[in-house]
Structure formats: C-alpha cells, structure tokens
Design a protein around this motif. Structure first.
Motif, PDB file in Angstrom:
ATOM      1  N   CYS A 125       0.774  -1.172  -0.027  1.00  0.00           N
ATOM      2  CA  CYS A 125       0.190  -0.141  -0.020  1.00  0.00           C
ATOM      3  C   CYS A 125       0.870   1.153   0.132  1.00  0.00           C
ATOM      4  N   TYR A 126       2.004   1.254   0.660  1.00  0.00           N
ATOM      5  CA  TYR A 126       2.686   2.478   1.061  1.00  0.00           C
ATOM      6  C   TYR A 126       3.727   2.623  -0.312  1.00  0.00           C
ATOM      7  N   GLN A 127       4.055   1.520  -0.903  1.00  0.00           N
ATOM      8  CA  GLN A 127       4.911   1.658  -2.168  1.00  0.00           C
ATOM      9  C   GLN A 127       4.067   2.220  -3.136  1.00  0.00           C
ATOM     10  N   GLN A 128       2.550   1.671  -3.472  1.00  0.00           N
ATOM     11  CA  GLN A 128       1.665   2.326  -4.308  1.00  0.00           C
ATOM     12  C   GLN A 128       1.305   3.576  -4.175  1.00  0.00           C
ATOM     13  N   LEU A 129       1.242   4.134  -2.994  1.00  0.00           N
ATOM     14  CA  LEU A 129       0.663   5.739  -2.491  1.00  0.00           C
ATOM     15  C   LEU A 129       1.933   6.575  -2.751  1.00  0.00           C
ATOM     16  N   LEU A 130       3.214   6.221  -2.579  1.00  0.00           N
ATOM     17  CA  LEU A 130       4.441   6.995  -2.894  1.00  0.00           C
ATOM     18  C   LEU A 130       4.424   7.021  -4.360  1.00  0.00           C
ATOM     19  N   LYS A 131       4.305   6.025  -5.164  1.00  0.00           N
ATOM     20  CA  LYS A 131       4.727   6.040  -6.636  1.00  0.00           C
ATOM     21  C   LYS A 131       3.402   6.829  -7.079  1.00  0.00           C
ATOM     22  N   GLN A 132       2.195   6.957  -6.686  1.00  0.00           N
ATOM     23  CA  GLN A 132       1.197   7.840  -7.202  1.00  0.00           C
ATOM     24  C   GLN A 132       1.230   9.249  -6.436  1.00  0.00           C
TER      25      GLN A 132
END
Length: 180
Positions: free
Chosen positions: A138-145
């Motif tokens: 989740c964190y990985q995806q949110l940072l990427k976005q």
C-alpha cells in the motif's frame, strides 16, 4: 494474498518506474527478497502461517519507509540477543533506517520495532506479517502515485490498529512529505 503474490506484486511495482530496465544493477537490487528458514522461525515461536509466509515469499531486502530485512544466521541471532540486549520476546527480521531492530513479537505475532533512542521502547507496526506485507505494498503504491497523504485512510482497511497514534505508520503518515 499469498506470499508469492506479495513478492510478485512488490517486485512488479518496484520495477514499473521508467528507465529501470536500462540500469541492470538497480533492477537486480529492487528485485532482491530475503527468505527465512521455516524451522528457525517455528522453533523461535513464530506461528505457522507467519513462518510459511516468510519462508515461501519472504520480504524485500529493502522497502519504503527505510526498512531493510535480513534472515539472520544462528550466530547473528545470538549476537543480537546477547551483545545488543535484544529482548528474547522479539524475533528480529531486520531494521529501520535509524538502526532500530525490527521483529516479530512472539506473544502477539505483531510486527514491531524497538526504538534504541528511547531505551528500546516497543513501537507497533502491524498486527501480523500478512498485514505488514499488505501495508508495505500500500505504501509503495501511494508513494508512486504521490498520494502519501492517504496512507492512514488506506491502512484502516488493512489493519486499523496500525493507524493509531504511536504506531510506526501513524508517525510515517505525519512526517510524509506528500501529506496534505
């Protein structure tokens, strides 16, 4: 989510950045996962589902927010417990960027870190290894976005306890440069 699905999704997300294909060393580094020995985990008090998850899929060698993971040898475990006065009720699986040991609390199976600047005070991260893996994704995806400000809201559906004040994720959400 199975351990293999977690691993595949984490690597896929990490390698999705433009230009990574042209840097083989970076691609290799982002794809490294640490797998743990199932027997060592079970003997040390880790429940079967967590041991299976860590043995089958493992954890990324490095993950945001500044976490690294290691399947310590028996000698390294002995040193952590003896020399560094690591409490025996925590099974170490890595460290955060400040050098605080990260591990699984035997009694609850929760993921925690021990804040060495606060006399090894226990800081809650997630309720289980599976919820921890989902939170990392989740964190990985949110940072990427560029949507780090949504961290606590998104984590609420994964592990509500992880969003409470005093937890690692709560502190990370409050210090994240992408928050509103």
């Amino acid at each position: 989510m199975t351990p293999i699905e977690f691993r595949q999704q984490f690597i896929s997300n990490a390698l999705a950045n433009p230009g990574i294909e042209q840097i083989p060393e970076l691609k290799e580094q982002l794809s490294k996962f640490v797998q743990f020995d199932r027997e060592t985990l079970v003997v040390r008090g880790i429940d079967q589902s967590a041991a299976d998850f860590l043995a089958e899929g493992g954890l990324p060698q490095d993950a945001a927010p500044y976490l690294n993971f290691n399947a310590y040898s028996e000698q390294e475990l002995k040193d952590l417990y003896d020399l560094y006065e690591m409490p025996k009720e925590i099974f170490p699986i890595g460290a955060n960027g400040s050098g605080d040991p990260l591990g699984i609390e035997i009694s609850s199976q929760a993921i925690v870190f021990l804040n060495h600047d606060a006399n090894m005070q226990r800081v809650f991260i997630n309720s289980s290894i599976q919820q921890f893996a989902q939170s990392l994704l989740c964190y990985q995806q949110l940072l990427k976005q560029g949507q780090g400000h949504e961290l606590l809201e998104r984590l609420q559906s994964i592990d509500p306890v992880a969003t409470k004040a005093g937890s690692m994720w709560h502190a990370e959400a409050r210090s994240n440069p992408y928050r509103v």
